[in-house]
Design an enzyme around this catalytic site. Structure first.
Site, PDB file in Angstrom:
ATOM      1  CB  ALA A 122      -9.922   1.726   8.009  1.00 39.97           C
ATOM      2  N   GLY A 123      -6.631   2.749   7.036  1.00 39.39           N
ATOM      3  CA  GLY A 123      -5.410   2.241   6.408  1.00 39.39           C
ATOM      4  C   GLY A 123      -5.633   1.668   5.028  1.00 39.39           C
ATOM      5  CG  LEU A 124      -8.484  -0.622   4.172  1.00 36.79           C
ATOM      6  CD1 LEU A 124      -9.814  -1.354   4.072  1.00 36.79           C
ATOM      7  CD2 LEU A 124      -7.332  -1.609   3.950  1.00 36.79           C
ATOM      8  N   GLY A 125      -6.605   3.522   2.254  1.00 33.03           N
ATOM      9  CA  GLY A 125      -6.423   4.508   1.181  1.00 33.03           C
ATOM     10  C   GLY A 125      -7.699   5.188   0.726  1.00 33.03           C
ATOM     11  CB  SER A 126     -10.868   5.830   2.466  1.00 33.75           C
ATOM     12  OG  SER A 126     -11.757   6.872   2.470  1.00 33.75           O
ATOM     13  CB  ALA A 170      -5.326   7.990  -2.074  1.00 36.72           C
ATOM     14  CG  ASP A 176      -2.084   5.855   0.867  1.00 40.16           C
ATOM     15  OD1 ASP A 176      -1.173   5.014   1.046  1.00 40.16           O
ATOM     16  OD2 ASP A 176      -2.970   6.091   1.700  1.00 40.16           O
TER      17      ASP A 176
END
Ligand code: PMV
Length: 314
Positions: free
Chosen positions: A103-107, A109, A151
């Site tokens: 979702a673009g939130l760096g999950s 990393a 990220d």
């Protein structure tokens, strides 16, 4: 041996996604209120290391050796083992994350960094944030193909960063607290697929795409001093401009455009998609007083709205 608990934050990219892949600068900030948590304890009943993944639906338990080699958990553990050059004693790793996936939130990393910090503690090794970031970069390569490295950097150091490939990482001190709202489009796309689509467009139309990428990179450079002064209004204008370029790049969606428009109409200073795009979240910047009104409007079209504050340096 006591259990080791660690966590790592989510992140959002404020400026420069996609452009960063081609050597332009980018700015990302951590979201400390949204994180991945990991607990590691020695395994005393079996010689096999075990992963327990905590989900809303319940716990899933796997032998780590039975997970696919390119899975996030196994990939992160094997990159850590490679980096430290020693086999790990059997352990049980429990992973829980509130960060939406793809979702673009760096999950990815964030989970990798939390696993690596826990493993370092488990074997009594003191690794710096830079060392953790470097190992997490290797595991990001397994997940995303050829990630820029932004990220793992922002997630490991948990500070706003100005990132340009091949240059030393710069930390950005915040002049004033900034207020943000994230809204989920409900759509999902793999970053590596969207990065590949941009690569293809760039091959087909190099002049147009290179111009867009360099305009996006320029916005990161302009935004740097605005972060230092905490100028939310001017940052917002640049974020909206960044969204327009990302749209021209072909990585927005109708829903992401609707979300940015809704945020702007209800009083945000600026809004843009964040991360790889073609789905995932949009991020808006606003005055603290407008957070509730903007959230109420966004909730009419988004299944998940999150507001957060980035605190100034003390
Ligand atoms: O979708 P995310 O949060 O992984 O962000 C991707 C950012 C890109 O610039 C599109 C790719 C990268 O590796 O920097």
């Amino acid at each position: 041996m006591p259990a080791i608990s660690t966590s790592a934050p989510a992140k959002t990219i404020l400026f420069g996604e996609h452009a960063v892949v081609y050597g332009h600068p980018s700015i990302a900030i951590p979201i400390s209120s949204l994180c991945a948590k990991v607990i590691i304890q020695p395994s005393i009943t079996t010689n096999a290391s075990i992963a327990i993944l905590k989900n809303k639906a319940g716990d899933e338990e796997y032998k780590i050796s039975a997970l696919p080699e390119n899975s996030l958990t196994r990939g992160a553990i094997s990159e850590f083992e490679k980096a430290v050059g020693q086999p790990l004693p059997p352990f049980i790793v429990t992973i829980s994350s509130h960060i939406p996936i793809a979702a673009g939130l760096g999950s990815s990393a964030s989970v990798a960094v939390a696993i690596m910090r826990a493993l370092a503690g488990f074997i009594g090794m003191n690794l710096s944030d830079a060392e953790i970031s470097a190992i997490a970069f290797q595991s990001e390569k397994i997940q995303h193909g050829s990630p820029s490295g932004i990220d793992n950097s922002v997630v490991s150091f948990e500070k706003p960063v100005f990132f340009k490939k091949g240059f030393p990482l710069e930390f950005l001190a915040l002049g004033k607290a900034l207020h943000f709202i994230l809204a989920d489009s409900g759509e999902r796309a793999l970053t590596k697929d969207v990065v590949a689509a941009v690569r293809e467009s760039r091959l087909a139309k190099p002049a147009k795409i290179n111009m867009l990428l360099s305009k996006i990179g320029d916005l990161s450079t302009q935004a740097k001093s605005l972060i230092a002064s905490g100028n939310a209004f001017a940052l917002g204008k640049l974020m909206t401009e960044n969204h327009a370029h990302l749209k021209d790049l072909g990585v927005s969606t109708i829903t992401l455009d609707k979300l940015t428009e809704s945020a702007l109409q209800s009083g945000a200073f600026g809004a843009k998609l964040c991360g790889g795009g073609r789905g995932g979240f949009m991020v808006a910047i606003c005055k603290a007083q407008y957070q509730k009104k903007i959230t109420d409007e966004l909730e009419k079209i988004s299944p998940h709205v999150i507001s957060f504050k980035l605190k100034e340096e003390n």
